[in-house]
Design a protein around this motif. Structure first.
Motif, mmCIF file in Angstrom:
data_model
loop_
_atom_site.group_PDB
_atom_site.id
_atom_site.type_symbol
_atom_site.label_atom_id
_atom_site.label_comp_id
_atom_site.label_asym_id
_atom_site.label_seq_id
_atom_site.Cartn_x
_atom_site.Cartn_y
_atom_site.Cartn_z
ATOM 1 N N MET A 39 -57.224 -5.364 73.739
ATOM 2 C CA MET A 39 -56.124 -5.470 72.791
ATOM 3 C C MET A 39 -55.559 -4.069 72.541
ATOM 4 O O MET A 39 -56.209 -3.238 71.911
ATOM 5 N N THR A 42 -51.752 -5.042 68.477
ATOM 6 C CA THR A 42 -51.974 -6.391 67.956
ATOM 7 C C THR A 42 -50.815 -6.856 67.083
ATOM 8 O O THR A 42 -50.009 -6.052 66.614
ATOM 9 N N GLY A 43 -50.786 -8.134 66.865
ATOM 10 C CA GLY A 43 -49.784 -8.700 65.961
ATOM 11 C C GLY A 43 -49.893 -8.122 64.564
ATOM 12 O O GLY A 43 -48.884 -7.943 63.875
ATOM 13 N N GLN A 45 -50.474 -5.152 63.870
ATOM 14 C CA GLN A 45 -49.834 -3.829 63.901
ATOM 15 C C GLN A 45 -48.315 -3.904 64.076
ATOM 16 O O GLN A 45 -47.625 -2.916 63.876
ATOM 17 N N THR A 46 -47.790 -5.069 64.482
ATOM 18 C CA THR A 46 -46.350 -5.212 64.737
ATOM 19 C C THR A 46 -45.683 -6.199 63.791
ATOM 20 O O THR A 46 -44.582 -6.673 64.072
ATOM 21 N N TYR A 50 -44.945 -8.938 68.259
ATOM 22 C CA TYR A 50 -45.467 -9.042 69.624
ATOM 23 C C TYR A 50 -46.880 -8.496 69.653
ATOM 24 O O TYR A 50 -47.359 -7.877 68.699
ATOM 25 N N CYS A 51 -47.566 -8.714 70.770
ATOM 26 C CA CYS A 51 -48.841 -8.066 71.036
ATOM 27 C C CYS A 51 -48.814 -7.586 72.485
ATOM 28 O O CYS A 51 -48.062 -8.116 73.313
ATOM 29 N N ALA A 125 -46.400 -12.458 68.461
ATOM 30 C CA ALA A 125 -47.842 -12.235 68.617
ATOM 31 C C ALA A 125 -48.614 -13.509 68.307
ATOM 32 O O ALA A 125 -48.065 -14.482 67.792
ATOM 33 N N ASP A 128 -53.230 -12.449 71.073
ATOM 34 C CA ASP A 128 -54.308 -11.489 70.838
ATOM 35 C C ASP A 128 -55.385 -12.099 69.932
ATOM 36 O O ASP A 128 -56.581 -12.012 70.213
ATOM 37 N N GLU A 129 -54.945 -12.754 68.885
ATOM 38 C CA GLU A 129 -55.871 -13.395 67.950
ATOM 39 C C GLU A 129 -56.619 -14.555 68.621
ATOM 40 O O GLU A 129 -57.824 -14.714 68.442
#
Length: 177
Positions: A39, A42-43, A45-46, A50-51, A125, A128-129
């Motif tokens: 990763m 990550t979502g 962080q945005t 997006y991721c 995003a 990622d999760e």
């Protein structure tokens, strides 16, 4: 009559600069579907926009046939990857970018004898999760997946299937690839 564009919103000082190194201590590496996914952005962080995921795909690696309600773009950094998109196969080599539209059935496979590496951006995003909840944490970007017994493999598959709808993903019947 042309409308004037809306003014840009003010800067959000709660958002921070993200500098990602896939080999940095503390990076999150997830073993899933025979691959290792790191990763990068990550979502969280945005703000969910997006991721960005660094994908290490060993020979024979790749996910099963699936589709999801978000855009996915891959840039092959090393090696070559065979993409199947709506039943049509395309091979992408290093330097190639492949965009998968939302909701289209697809998957990829590394058909070569050498590992391949890709960047994958998903927008919005969430992937990622999903990967973090389905896979197993490993120690590095190129770490092999843990050796799992039949019961553990079955449990991972069940978890991926159970979580898929929450992440706008649908696993599809195998197309024999």
């Amino acid at each position: 009559m042309t409308q004037e564009p809306a003014p840009l919103p003010p800067d959000d000082p709660t958002r921070e600069l993200v500098v990602a190194d896939p080999d940095a201590p503390g990076a999150t590496h997830i073993a899933l579907a025979g691959d290792t996914y790191t990763m990068l952005v990550t979502g969280a962080q945005t703000a969910g926009r997006y991721c960005l995921i660094d994908m290490h795909v060993p020979a024979g690696g790749g996910p099963p046939l699936h589709r999801h309600d978000f855009e996915e773009m891959f840039t092959v950094l090393d090696g070559e990857i065979e993409f199947v998109f709506r039943g049509t196969t395309t091979t992408a080599h290093a330097g190639t970018t492949v965009n998968i539209p939302a909701n289209a059935p697809h998957h990829f496979r590394n058909r070569s004898a050498a590992p391949a590496r890709m960047l994958c951006m998903c927008t919005p995003a969430g992937q990622d999760e999903y990967f973090e909840r389905c896979g197993d944490k490993v120690g590095s970007r190129t770490a092999p997946p843990p050796r799992l017994g039949r019961d553990d493999l079955d449990e991972r598959r069940r978890r991926a299937l159970d979580l898929a709808p929450r992440y706008a993903t649908e696993m599809l019947p195998d197309d024999g690839m």
